[in-house]
Design a protein around this motif. Sequence first.
Motif, PDB file in Angstrom:
ATOM      1  N   ALA A  17     125.377  53.059  33.169  1.00 38.93           N
ATOM      2  CA  ALA A  17     125.221  51.811  32.421  1.00 38.93           C
ATOM      3  C   ALA A  17     126.297  50.805  32.826  1.00 38.93           C
ATOM      4  N   LYS A  18     127.531  51.277  33.037  1.00 38.22           N
ATOM      5  CA  LYS A  18     128.606  50.366  33.462  1.00 38.22           C
ATOM      6  C   LYS A  18     128.355  49.811  34.851  1.00 38.22           C
ATOM      7  N   LEU A  19     127.783  50.634  35.731  1.00 37.02           N
ATOM      8  CA  LEU A  19     127.486  50.160  37.085  1.00 37.02           C
ATOM      9  C   LEU A  19     126.380  49.111  37.084  1.00 37.02           C
ATOM     10  N   ILE A  20     125.433  49.242  36.172  1.00 41.34           N
ATOM     11  CA  ILE A  20     124.294  48.319  36.116  1.00 41.34           C
ATOM     12  C   ILE A  20     124.669  47.029  35.397  1.00 41.34           C
ATOM     13  N   THR A  21     125.491  47.128  34.353  1.00 37.73           N
ATOM     14  CA  THR A  21     125.835  45.970  33.534  1.00 37.73           C
ATOM     15  C   THR A  21     126.880  45.119  34.245  1.00 37.73           C
ATOM     16  N   PRO A  22     126.613  43.813  34.398  1.00 36.95           N
ATOM     17  CA  PRO A  22     127.588  42.948  35.072  1.00 36.95           C
ATOM     18  C   PRO A  22     128.774  42.631  34.163  1.00 36.95           C
ATOM     19  N   GLY A  23     129.851  42.209  34.766  1.00 35.94           N
ATOM     20  CA  GLY A  23     131.022  41.784  34.011  1.00 35.94           C
ATOM     21  C   GLY A  23     132.133  42.810  34.042  1.00 35.94           C
ATOM     22  N   LYS A  24     133.293  42.379  33.550  1.00 32.41           N
ATOM     23  CA  LYS A  24     134.453  43.251  33.495  1.00 32.41           C
ATOM     24  C   LYS A  24     134.263  44.256  32.368  1.00 32.41           C
ATOM     25  N   ASP A  25     134.572  45.517  32.660  1.00 36.89           N
ATOM     26  CA  ASP A  25     134.388  46.576  31.679  1.00 36.89           C
ATOM     27  C   ASP A  25     135.648  46.747  30.852  1.00 36.89           C
ATOM     28  N   PRO A  26     135.565  46.462  29.542  1.00 40.15           N
ATOM     29  CA  PRO A  26     136.762  46.530  28.709  1.00 40.15           C
ATOM     30  C   PRO A  26     137.176  47.951  28.328  1.00 40.15           C
ATOM     31  N   LEU A  72     126.467  48.637  25.598  1.00 39.44           N
ATOM     32  CA  LEU A  72     127.545  48.071  26.404  1.00 39.44           C
ATOM     33  C   LEU A  72     127.537  46.549  26.348  1.00 39.44           C
ATOM     34  N   VAL A  73     126.356  45.945  26.358  1.00 41.55           N
ATOM     35  CA  VAL A  73     126.257  44.487  26.231  1.00 41.55           C
ATOM     36  C   VAL A  73     126.781  44.049  24.864  1.00 41.55           C
ATOM     37  N   ILE A  74     126.438  44.782  23.813  1.00 38.71           N
ATOM     38  CA  ILE A  74     126.950  44.474  22.474  1.00 38.71           C
ATOM     39  C   ILE A  74     128.468  44.635  22.446  1.00 38.71           C
ATOM     40  N   TYR A  75     128.971  45.697  23.069  1.00 36.49           N
ATOM     41  CA  TYR A  75     130.410  45.949  23.138  1.00 36.49           C
ATOM     42  C   TYR A  75     131.130  44.810  23.860  1.00 36.49           C
ATOM     43  N   HIS A  76     130.546  44.343  24.952  1.00 32.88           N
ATOM     44  CA  HIS A  76     131.126  43.208  25.685  1.00 32.88           C
ATOM     45  C   HIS A  76     131.168  41.967  24.803  1.00 32.88           C
ATOM     46  N   VAL A  78     131.253  41.726  21.516  1.00 31.76           N
ATOM     47  CA  VAL A  78     132.235  41.875  20.451  1.00 31.76           C
ATOM     48  C   VAL A  78     133.653  41.720  20.995  1.00 31.76           C
ATOM     49  N   PHE A  79     133.925  42.323  22.138  1.00 32.95           N
ATOM     50  CA  PHE A  79     135.267  42.210  22.725  1.00 32.95           C
ATOM     51  C   PHE A  79     135.568  40.796  23.152  1.00 32.95           C
ATOM     52  N   LYS A  80     134.600  40.085  23.717  1.00 29.98           N
ATOM     53  CA  LYS A  80     134.836  38.693  24.129  1.00 29.98           C
ATOM     54  C   LYS A  80     135.088  37.821  22.915  1.00 29.98           C
ATOM     55  N   ASN A  82     136.341  38.786  19.989  1.00 32.72           N
ATOM     56  CA  ASN A  82     137.653  39.116  19.424  1.00 32.72           C
ATOM     57  C   ASN A  82     138.795  38.607  20.296  1.00 32.72           C
ATOM     58  N   ALA A  83     138.606  38.591  21.591  1.00 30.31           N
ATOM     59  CA  ALA A  83     139.648  38.137  22.512  1.00 30.31           C
ATOM     60  C   ALA A  83     139.884  36.642  22.400  1.00 30.31           C
ATOM     61  N   SER A  84     138.848  35.867  22.101  1.00 30.91           N
ATOM     62  CA  SER A  84     138.989  34.416  22.015  1.00 30.91           C
ATOM     63  C   SER A  84     139.454  33.949  20.644  1.00 30.91           C
ATOM     64  N   SER A  85     139.466  34.828  19.658  1.00 28.39           N
ATOM     65  CA  SER A  85     139.883  34.448  18.303  1.00 28.39           C
ATOM     66  C   SER A  85     141.361  34.338  18.172  1.00 28.39           C
TER      67      SER A  85
END
Length: 85
Positions: A17-26, A72-76, A78-80, A82-85
């Motif tokens: 799933a991480k290999l398929i999903t684009p973006g930085k993996d948190p 993983l998309v939901i996790y990304h 949520v992390f994005k 929280n990081a911008s808050s």
Amino acid sequence: MHWLWVFIVGLVVGIIAKLITPGKDPGGFIITAIIGIIGSVLATWVGEHLGWWGPTGLVHFIASIVGAIILLVIYHAVFKRNASS
């Protein structure tokens, strides 16, 4: 022994799933395994209860990967957020 296989399959599903999903993996190793396990359990449970497939088969593995990608998309997201808050 069952839980060892659950962890191993969950880890493999999470890595795919991480290999398929684009973006930085948190997440790291443990988060990958947890996302894979939860995605696998949810996808299997939903598919069996809706009558989409039986108790075994390749479709479970594919559905597990799709479930892990969704988590993983939901996790990304949520992390994005929280990081911008």
